[in-house]
Design a protein around this motif. Structure first.
Motif, PDB file in Angstrom:
ATOM      1  N   SER A 141       4.413  -7.210  -7.771  1.00 57.53           N
ATOM      2  CA  SER A 141       3.878  -8.456  -7.221  1.00 57.53           C
ATOM      3  C   SER A 141       2.726  -8.140  -6.270  1.00 57.53           C
ATOM      4  CB  SER A 141       4.970  -9.225  -6.463  1.00 57.53           C
ATOM      5  OG  SER A 141       5.278  -8.561  -5.241  1.00 57.53           O
ATOM      6  N   ARG A 142       1.943  -9.164  -5.966  1.00 55.14           N
ATOM      7  CA  ARG A 142       0.870  -8.994  -4.980  1.00 55.14           C
ATOM      8  C   ARG A 142       1.448  -8.558  -3.639  1.00 55.14           C
ATOM      9  NH1 ARG A 142      -3.028 -14.181  -6.232  1.00 55.14           N
ATOM     10  NH2 ARG A 142      -4.106 -13.223  -7.989  1.00 55.14           N
ATOM     11  N   ARG A 143       2.555  -9.143  -3.275  1.00 58.38           N
ATOM     12  CA  ARG A 143       3.175  -8.814  -1.990  1.00 58.38           C
ATOM     13  C   ARG A 143       3.638  -7.356  -1.970  1.00 58.38           C
ATOM     14  NH1 ARG A 143       4.422 -11.949   2.147  1.00 58.38           N
ATOM     15  NH2 ARG A 143       4.310 -13.862   0.940  1.00 58.38           N
ATOM     16  N   GLN A 144       4.234  -6.877  -3.071  1.00 57.93           N
ATOM     17  CA  GLN A 144       4.679  -5.486  -3.136  1.00 57.93           C
ATOM     18  C   GLN A 144       3.498  -4.525  -2.994  1.00 57.93           C
ATOM     19  OE1 GLN A 144       6.699  -6.000  -6.929  1.00 57.93           O
ATOM     20  NE2 GLN A 144       8.626  -5.323  -6.000  1.00 57.93           N
ATOM     21  N   LEU A 145       2.406  -4.823  -3.686  1.00 57.47           N
ATOM     22  CA  LEU A 145       1.227  -3.968  -3.590  1.00 57.47           C
ATOM     23  C   LEU A 145       0.660  -4.016  -2.178  1.00 57.47           C
ATOM     24  CD1 LEU A 145      -0.882  -2.100  -4.787  1.00 57.47           C
ATOM     25  CD2 LEU A 145      -2.111  -4.124  -5.628  1.00 57.47           C
ATOM     26  N   ALA A 146       0.572  -5.205  -1.621  1.00 60.39           N
ATOM     27  CA  ALA A 146       0.053  -5.351  -0.262  1.00 60.39           C
ATOM     28  C   ALA A 146       0.891  -4.565   0.738  1.00 60.39           C
ATOM     29  CB  ALA A 146       0.015  -6.832   0.120  1.00 60.39           C
ATOM     30  N   ASP A 147       2.211  -4.660   0.609  1.00 60.58           N
ATOM     31  CA  ASP A 147       3.093  -3.917   1.513  1.00 60.58           C
ATOM     32  C   ASP A 147       2.865  -2.422   1.384  1.00 60.58           C
ATOM     33  OD1 ASP A 147       4.148  -6.304   2.425  1.00 60.58           O
ATOM     34  OD2 ASP A 147       6.021  -6.131   1.283  1.00 60.58           O
ATOM     35  N   ALA A 148       2.711  -1.938   0.160  1.00 61.73           N
ATOM     36  CA  ALA A 148       2.496  -0.508  -0.068  1.00 61.73           C
ATOM     37  C   ALA A 148       1.171  -0.038   0.518  1.00 61.73           C
ATOM     38  CB  ALA A 148       2.551  -0.202  -1.567  1.00 61.73           C
ATOM     39  N   LEU A 149       0.174  -0.935   0.513  1.00 60.87           N
ATOM     40  CA  LEU A 149      -1.165  -0.581   1.005  1.00 60.87           C
ATOM     41  C   LEU A 149      -1.346  -0.887   2.487  1.00 60.87           C
ATOM     42  CD1 LEU A 149      -3.277  -1.950  -1.975  1.00 60.87           C
ATOM     43  CD2 LEU A 149      -2.685   0.448  -1.516  1.00 60.87           C
ATOM     44  N   ALA A 180     -10.034   1.396  -1.336  1.00 61.98           N
ATOM     45  CA  ALA A 180     -10.193   1.637  -2.772  1.00 61.98           C
ATOM     46  C   ALA A 180      -9.497   2.938  -3.182  1.00 61.98           C
ATOM     47  CB  ALA A 180     -11.674   1.686  -3.138  1.00 61.98           C
ATOM     48  N   MET A 181      -9.658   3.967  -2.382  1.00 62.47           N
ATOM     49  CA  MET A 181      -9.019   5.248  -2.691  1.00 62.47           C
ATOM     50  C   MET A 181      -7.499   5.135  -2.591  1.00 62.47           C
ATOM     51  SD  MET A 181     -11.561   7.034  -3.547  1.00 62.47           S
ATOM     52  CE  MET A 181     -10.928   8.686  -3.636  1.00 62.47           C
ATOM     53  N   ARG A 182      -7.006   4.374  -1.629  1.00 60.09           N
ATOM     54  CA  ARG A 182      -5.549   4.178  -1.503  1.00 60.09           C
ATOM     55  C   ARG A 182      -4.995   3.402  -2.691  1.00 60.09           C
ATOM     56  NH1 ARG A 182      -5.539   1.473   3.780  1.00 60.09           N
ATOM     57  NH2 ARG A 182      -3.521   0.680   3.156  1.00 60.09           N
ATOM     58  N   ILE A 183      -5.764   2.432  -3.199  1.00 64.43           N
ATOM     59  CA  ILE A 183      -5.336   1.678  -4.384  1.00 64.43           C
ATOM     60  C   ILE A 183      -5.220   2.621  -5.577  1.00 64.43           C
ATOM     61  CG2 ILE A 183      -6.054  -0.080  -6.055  1.00 64.43           C
ATOM     62  CD1 ILE A 183      -7.314  -1.578  -3.579  1.00 64.43           C
ATOM     63  N   CYS A 184      -6.221   3.468  -5.769  1.00 62.21           N
ATOM     64  CA  CYS A 184      -6.198   4.424  -6.884  1.00 62.21           C
ATOM     65  C   CYS A 184      -5.046   5.405  -6.733  1.00 62.21           C
ATOM     66  CB  CYS A 184      -7.526   5.172  -6.967  1.00 62.21           C
ATOM     67  SG  CYS A 184      -8.912   4.098  -7.357  1.00 62.21           S
ATOM     68  N   GLN A 185      -4.813   5.852  -5.518  1.00 60.91           N
ATOM     69  CA  GLN A 185      -3.704   6.772  -5.256  1.00 60.91           C
ATOM     70  C   GLN A 185      -2.369   6.092  -5.558  1.00 60.91           C
ATOM     71  OE1 GLN A 185      -3.061   7.900  -1.103  1.00 60.91           O
ATOM     72  NE2 GLN A 185      -2.773  10.017  -1.778  1.00 60.91           N
ATOM     73  N   TYR A 186      -2.241   4.835  -5.173  1.00 62.90           N
ATOM     74  CA  TYR A 186      -1.004   4.093  -5.423  1.00 62.90           C
ATOM     75  C   TYR A 186      -0.712   4.018  -6.922  1.00 62.90           C
ATOM     76  CZ  TYR A 186       2.374   0.325  -5.678  1.00 62.90           C
ATOM     77  OH  TYR A 186       3.497  -0.422  -5.964  1.00 62.90           O
ATOM     78  N   PHE A 187      -1.739   3.698  -7.716  1.00 62.88           N
ATOM     79  CA  PHE A 187      -1.563   3.573  -9.158  1.00 62.88           C
ATOM     80  C   PHE A 187      -1.623   4.922  -9.881  1.00 62.88           C
ATOM     81  CE2 PHE A 187      -3.030  -0.886  -8.353  1.00 62.88           C
ATOM     82  CZ  PHE A 187      -1.885  -1.515  -8.804  1.00 62.88           C
ATOM     83  N   GLU A 188      -1.971   5.982  -9.142  1.00 60.50           N
ATOM     84  CA  GLU A 188      -2.066   7.335  -9.688  1.00 60.50           C
ATOM     85  C   GLU A 188      -3.045   7.416 -10.856  1.00 60.50           C
ATOM     86  OE1 GLU A 188       2.136   8.081 -10.460  1.00 60.50           O
ATOM     87  OE2 GLU A 188       2.297   9.083  -8.513  1.00 60.50           O
ATOM     88  N   VAL A 189      -4.228   6.835 -10.627  1.00 64.88           N
ATOM     89  CA  VAL A 189      -5.292   6.862 -11.637  1.00 64.88           C
ATOM     90  C   VAL A 189      -6.616   7.188 -10.959  1.00 64.88           C
ATOM     91  CG1 VAL A 189      -4.155   5.219 -13.205  1.00 64.88           C
ATOM     92  CG2 VAL A 189      -5.696   4.372 -11.440  1.00 64.88           C
ATOM     93  N   PRO A 190      -7.584   7.709 -11.735  1.00 65.99           N
ATOM     94  CA  PRO A 190      -8.913   7.974 -11.171  1.00 65.99           C
ATOM     95  C   PRO A 190      -9.614   6.674 -10.790  1.00 65.99           C
ATOM     96  CG  PRO A 190      -8.651   9.036 -13.332  1.00 65.99           C
ATOM     97  CD  PRO A 190      -7.474   8.133 -13.120  1.00 65.99           C
ATOM     98  N   VAL A 191     -10.539   6.774  -9.863  1.00 60.74           N
ATOM     99  CA  VAL A 191     -11.245   5.592  -9.354  1.00 60.74           C
ATOM    100  C   VAL A 191     -11.932   4.799 -10.466  1.00 60.74           C
ATOM    101  CG1 VAL A 191     -13.395   6.797  -8.755  1.00 60.74           C
ATOM    102  CG2 VAL A 191     -12.694   4.767  -7.460  1.00 60.74           C
TER     103      VAL A 191
END
Length: 80
Positions: free
Chosen positions: A20-28, A50-61
């Motif tokens: 969810s958006r809330r789950q992603l927001a909490d993680a970030l 942006a780098m934290r988002i990529c790290q969260y999803f474990e994908v390149p930028v």
């Protein structure tokens, strides 16, 4: 001067993973509305976010962000 636009696949990645958006927001560590603003292109993230988002999803930028619109899903290239 034209507005600078950064395209992203945050919504697609989030949906693929059932987050969810809330789950992603909490993680970030951001407000859940910030995730919505990012997904709609109403807000461009800082480089750090942006780098934290990529790290969260474990994908390149380049999987998440681009300066040009991403190709539509289902668009196929012709093979020889």
């Amino acid at each position: 001067m034209a507005t600078e636009v950064t395209y992203n696949r945050i919504a697609m990645l989030r949906a693929e993973r059932g987050i969810s958006r809330r789950q992603l927001a909490d993680a970030l560590g951001v407000h859940y509305q910030t995730v919505g603003y990012l997904e709609r292109g109403e807000f461009s993230p800082s480089l750090h976010l942006a780098m934290r988002i990529c790290q969260y999803f474990e994908v390149p930028v380049e999987v998440v962000f681009a300066l040009e619109p991403f190709p539509r899903l289902g668009a196929t290239s012709q093979s020889a």
